[in-house]
Design a protein around this motif. Sequence first.
Motif, PDB file in Angstrom:
ATOM      1  N   CYS A   2    -116.199  66.316  59.387  1.00  0.00           N
ATOM      2  CA  CYS A   2    -116.728  67.919  58.841  1.00  0.00           C
ATOM      3  C   CYS A   2    -115.832  68.127  57.302  1.00  0.00           C
ATOM      4  O   CYS A   2    -116.435  68.329  56.479  1.00  0.00           O
ATOM      5  N   TYR A  33    -121.197  64.678  55.807  1.00  0.00           N
ATOM      6  CA  TYR A  33    -122.335  65.002  56.789  1.00  0.00           C
ATOM      7  C   TYR A  33    -122.797  66.188  56.854  1.00  0.00           C
ATOM      8  O   TYR A  33    -122.051  67.294  56.526  1.00  0.00           O
ATOM      9  N   ASN A  34    -124.071  66.677  57.071  1.00  0.00           N
ATOM     10  CA  ASN A  34    -124.511  67.783  57.345  1.00  0.00           C
ATOM     11  C   ASN A  34    -125.085  67.825  58.880  1.00  0.00           C
ATOM     12  O   ASN A  34    -125.441  69.221  59.160  1.00  0.00           O
ATOM     13  N   TYR A  54    -117.425  74.774  59.464  1.00  0.00           N
ATOM     14  CA  TYR A  54    -118.110  74.159  58.290  1.00  0.00           C
ATOM     15  C   TYR A  54    -119.629  74.327  58.227  1.00  0.00           C
ATOM     16  O   TYR A  54    -120.012  73.699  57.285  1.00  0.00           O
ATOM     17  N   ASP A  55    -120.125  75.055  59.079  1.00  0.00           N
ATOM     18  CA  ASP A  55    -121.634  75.313  58.898  1.00  0.00           C
ATOM     19  C   ASP A  55    -122.360  74.046  59.198  1.00  0.00           C
ATOM     20  O   ASP A  55    -123.314  73.962  58.597  1.00  0.00           O
ATOM     21  N   ILE A  56    -121.793  73.057  60.063  1.00  0.00           N
ATOM     22  CA  ILE A  56    -122.395  71.952  60.548  1.00  0.00           C
ATOM     23  C   ILE A  56    -122.744  71.941  62.041  1.00  0.00           C
ATOM     24  O   ILE A  56    -121.960  72.032  62.891  1.00  0.00           O
ATOM     25  N   VAL A  92    -130.563  71.359  61.164  1.00  0.00           N
ATOM     26  CA  VAL A  92    -130.045  70.912  59.533  1.00  0.00           C
ATOM     27  C   VAL A  92    -131.414  71.389  58.806  1.00  0.00           C
ATOM     28  O   VAL A  92    -131.072  72.066  57.800  1.00  0.00           O
ATOM     29  N   GLY A 140    -131.402  75.084  58.621  1.00  0.00           N
ATOM     30  CA  GLY A 140    -130.173  75.619  58.120  1.00  0.00           C
ATOM     31  C   GLY A 140    -129.258  76.350  59.211  1.00  0.00           C
ATOM     32  O   GLY A 140    -128.925  77.626  58.962  1.00  0.00           O
ATOM     33  N   THR A 142    -126.675  76.648  62.626  1.00  0.00           N
ATOM     34  CA  THR A 142    -125.511  76.013  63.367  1.00  0.00           C
ATOM     35  C   THR A 142    -125.031  77.065  64.316  1.00  0.00           C
ATOM     36  O   THR A 142    -125.818  78.165  64.780  1.00  0.00           O
TER      37      THR A 142
END
Length: 203
Positions: free
Chosen positions: A5, A10-11, A33-35, A178, A181, A183
């Motif tokens: 992260c 990486y997403n 990290y909004d992942i 992803v 959008g 998480t």
Amino acid sequence: VRDACKSGNYNGVVLLGGGEPGFHESREIARAYDIPVTSCAHSQMHIATTLGNKFSVIDMAENHSSYYLDLVIQHRFDRHCASIRNLQLPHPRPGYDDLHLAEQKQKALRGEKSEMLEAAVTEAVAAIEEDGAEVLTLGCSALFWMRPILQKRLTELGWEVPVLEGYSCAITLAKAMVDMGLTSSGLTYPGPHPQKWRRKKLF
């Protein structure tokens, strides 16, 4: 997960392992990290419930299936899980004459008789006929290789039942999150200083 992260490369994160160790901790870390983070058991159960009313898990050994039972309850899929069927073919341990998993896999891929595959077919049919399963999932990642072969064998027997394995389910869900959008919810995994918080949680 934290290093991935922080790197910014990486997403999405997909955890390895059918038993998904560290899943909740990883989601908590990555949320800052909004992942999105996905894992094998959680993803399989979600997709299974979109395909049929009840799913069964084909798992490899008693020690793993006891742990997997906790995951089914933890993820609140106990209403949808028909059964966990156990092959009792564990990972090799010193001092035990267990079937070698890599050898079983190679036998099946060569079209030879694999005791592990035959046991899986037997338990899969029993899950359908006796337990009411309409979808089948594979518990341990050591079994994921057999998904297409088990699917083919069941189709040949006349059973129109989807068979799932964890990696493809987890990767597919990660891609979907992803693309959308999304998480994990900040109310499910709150940070140390949330802007808003709840005074109580209801059950």
